[in-house]
Design an enzyme around this catalytic site. Sequence first.
Site, PDB file in Angstrom:
ATOM      1  N   LYS A  39      -6.378   4.245  26.510  1.00 36.34           N
ATOM      2  CA  LYS A  39      -7.652   4.826  26.948  1.00 36.34           C
ATOM      3  C   LYS A  39      -7.670   6.252  26.417  1.00 36.34           C
ATOM      4  CE  LYS A  39      -6.260   3.838  31.179  1.00 36.34           C
ATOM      5  NZ  LYS A  39      -7.338   3.113  31.795  1.00 36.34           N
ATOM      6  N   ARG A  40      -8.810   6.954  26.528  1.00 37.59           N
ATOM      7  CA  ARG A  40      -8.829   8.341  26.091  1.00 37.59           C
ATOM      8  C   ARG A  40      -7.738   9.138  26.810  1.00 37.59           C
ATOM      9  NH1 ARG A  40     -13.177   9.981  22.603  1.00 37.59           N
ATOM     10  NH2 ARG A  40     -12.271  12.031  22.812  1.00 37.59           N
ATOM     11  N   THR A  53     -13.193  -0.186  32.192  1.00 35.77           N
ATOM     12  CA  THR A  53     -13.487  -1.547  31.725  1.00 35.77           C
ATOM     13  C   THR A  53     -12.269  -2.121  30.997  1.00 35.77           C
ATOM     14  OG1 THR A  53     -14.579  -0.519  29.825  1.00 35.77           O
ATOM     15  CG2 THR A  53     -15.998  -1.398  31.560  1.00 35.77           C
ATOM     16  N   HIS A  81     -22.157   7.949  35.170  1.00 34.03           N
ATOM     17  CA  HIS A  81     -20.853   7.454  34.710  1.00 34.03           C
ATOM     18  C   HIS A  81     -19.666   8.292  35.152  1.00 34.03           C
ATOM     19  CE1 HIS A  81     -21.759   4.065  31.979  1.00 34.03           C
ATOM     20  NE2 HIS A  81     -22.918   4.664  31.827  1.00 34.03           N
ATOM     21  N   LYS A 125      -6.670  10.667  33.771  1.00 39.57           N
ATOM     22  CA  LYS A 125      -6.164   9.314  33.563  1.00 39.57           C
ATOM     23  C   LYS A 125      -4.636   9.259  33.714  1.00 39.57           C
ATOM     24  CE  LYS A 125     -10.079   8.055  30.577  1.00 39.57           C
ATOM     25  NZ  LYS A 125     -10.710   6.896  31.225  1.00 39.57           N
ATOM     26  N   LYS A 157     -10.495  -6.039  30.866  1.00 36.40           N
ATOM     27  CA  LYS A 157     -10.080  -6.765  29.656  1.00 36.40           C
ATOM     28  C   LYS A 157      -8.640  -7.263  29.804  1.00 36.40           C
ATOM     29  CE  LYS A 157     -13.244  -3.874  27.122  1.00 36.40           C
ATOM     30  NZ  LYS A 157     -13.437  -2.540  26.549  1.00 36.40           N
TER      31      LYS A 157
END
Length: 842
Positions: free
Chosen positions: A569-570, A677, A378, A575, A681
């Site tokens: 998101k986290r 993911t 992952h 990110k 969405k």
Amino acid sequence: MPKPLTDQEKRKQISVRGLAGVENVADLKTNFNRHLHFTLVKDRNVATKRDYYFALANTVRDHLVGRWIRTQQHYYETDPKRVYYLSLEFYMGRTLQNTMVNLALENACDEATYQLGLDMEELQDIEEDAGLGNGGLGRLAACFLDSMATLGLAAYGYGIRYEFGIFNQKIANGWQIEEADDWLRYGNPWEKARPEYMRPVHFYGRTEHHPDGVKWVDTQVVLALPYDTPVPGYRNNIVNTMRLWSAKAPCEFNLKDFNVGGYIQAVLDRNLAENISRVLYPNDNFFEGKELRLKQEYFVVAATLQDIIRRFKASKFGSTEAVRTDLSKLPDKVAIQLNDTHPAMAIPELMRILLDDEKLPWDKAWDICVRTCAYTNHTVLPEALERWPIDLFQNLLPRHLEIIYEINRRHLERIAALYPGDNDRLRRMSLIEEGGQKRINMAHLCIVGSHAVNGVARIHSEILKATVFKDFYELDPKKFQNKTNGITPRRWLVMCNPGLAEVIAERIGEDYIRDLSQLKKLLKFVDDDAFIRDVAKVKQENKLKFAVHLEEHYKVKINPNSMFDLQVKRIHEYKRQLLNCLHIVTLYNRIKKEPNKSWTPRTIMIGGKAAPGYHVAKMIIKLITSIGDVVNNDPVVGDRLKVIFLENYRVTLAEKAIPAADLSEQISTAGTEASGTGNMKFMLNGALTIGTMDGANVEMAEEAGEENLFIFGMRVEDVEALDKKGYDAVEYYNRIPELKHAIDQIGGGIFSPGEPDLFKGIVDLLMHHDRFKVFADYEDYIKCQDKVSALYKNPKEWTKKVIRNIAGSGKFSSDRTIAQYAREIWGVEPSLEKIAAPDDPR
């Protein structure tokens, strides 16, 4: 403006959900009252809202149980190959509404509760999220369970029943505060304890080598108590099982093991054993080498493998007799999928069982093990890879350490034979990393012990082969595969966005819910004015609804006609929430400079949790909230720019926020986000993506057409080239005036007037220690955001792009992902057949 329809009112007119049969409604009311009176409260007058929720949950659960039993019977009769999905995380969210959707009960329940004078949405809101996961990896596992049931696979999810899931996030004065998530406080109506399947798990002790084999002795025993949760497929009457293990101390635990004089102390010490399933480690993409964590990883694996082998041997409904004794057939009947390296201990544990308990020779045991196990990777971030210290292992799992050493010895023998004299390759490929403290590289163990290794998006799988696992790819190229992630369209469209689900069903029918690739049919409506209008109307209703929710919870007035720009998101440096912050500051400065220009109004929302020990991530949250305090209270800006930090982002909040979003921020540095993911969405729910060519964004651009996304920034090869050359942030800072201005404001205390030095650390990080090259993509990101603003002023063209995105999102169904796992890794064939419902004759 007219008040938007509630989801409930919308459902009244939705064909997608099946009509409420009158007799069904009457039955539901009867059962609801039965549960209320007999299960919960003896006196109707004192029932609380929670009692009503439990009555409804139990009523719906009644519809599951018959199907659940029949499904398990069906598996015992047909004896299919069973799939075991092992994961330390299952981020399930709420269960009630999802179950109603999958069983086609929603309208009937709605009507029944309405006739009883109750509001179904209010009751749904009482349910706690099952937050047994951190982010993408745990939510993926949840989507996969839904798809495996929908595709008729005999599949089981196995994990840990954490007493406390991912912490609840509170924001106090702009800082994240963690609160324990006591999700089981009021009980969980969806789970069933199965004490008859309790299993012992051993720790510590030592090994004895005898002529007839090895014994692991003097161990401490912890019992694993299973709790089963039903997982219904979509309208096919199949109900699979998620089995989560809870740790229990055996009765004689302390008196024997600790030899404690005091009886009271002995009973209190039982907590030590039961701590194993107490709490989820709240780290996403970061490895924490704690003994308790290794205990959790071995605990779930040891309990699960006993269960797998028991089921393999019995394989007759209700029977405990061993029917099958020849374990060489195990790979024909069992597939074990390791969700990341957290369940990697399944490999040495399966070997231990085959060698020590079943007395198989090494070569045969190893062949069975490799053909049974498969591994999903992952992440490529080095700090996320699990590397356990040898001495910790030696103490906790001495037998497994011996087995890992032997796996490594044979593995290195093979390498040495293939690449004679290449000692550097031996060092790189060893399962044991030498150096200061010897460590076991769990990813290497997974690759060597599995017949298939996959990444979770095409670009990620290519990076694995080219860099992190290059040596292993050269050794066994056939082992490496790609399985691009997906999401379940049941929860992430039908359930959370019924308006859009219905608008689509009106045009192309309802079969797309089971076969999302049918969304391609929407392309012929791209220029259909009525369809464009319908899609835009649904989005506007979702925005109004979310604006009301935000006003209630954040006391901030939102302009529902502004662009809803979301990054949820986290919180993590890779990110790049910081890149988003720089855009906000730049936009703010531009509005201040030319207040009379016609700006595209934006409401920028950022949400996500920071791991409690991750200082930089917590500072990023403080920066976002501080920028918001300044921007939101500046009268010059008005409602043209608002910044909101979405507190306690979780599955339930995602279900509200994602359908309301116009713009989805997917802006990680190319080569760092394995897949993502959330990006899928948003795409399915009619938001446009601004993103880098990273993770699944690459395939999204391929499916929808790159011109229908806002792609910016460096590609993977550009990042590599910059690494070679050396990334110099100061050069960008000096060259780009708007960037310099924004950084000077952050560092100079404009957003922290009370503490002017508060964000000096963040500025220092960006200027001198930024692994993720925020400044390198700043200029292109700002230009791209300008294109976004320009297009948003043309609603019709915007919505056409939205339709092309929805039409292109079919590939990103977890049904497609699971069908590929099934055929290409597990050797089983998916099926869309229904089995007979419990009340149908068989």
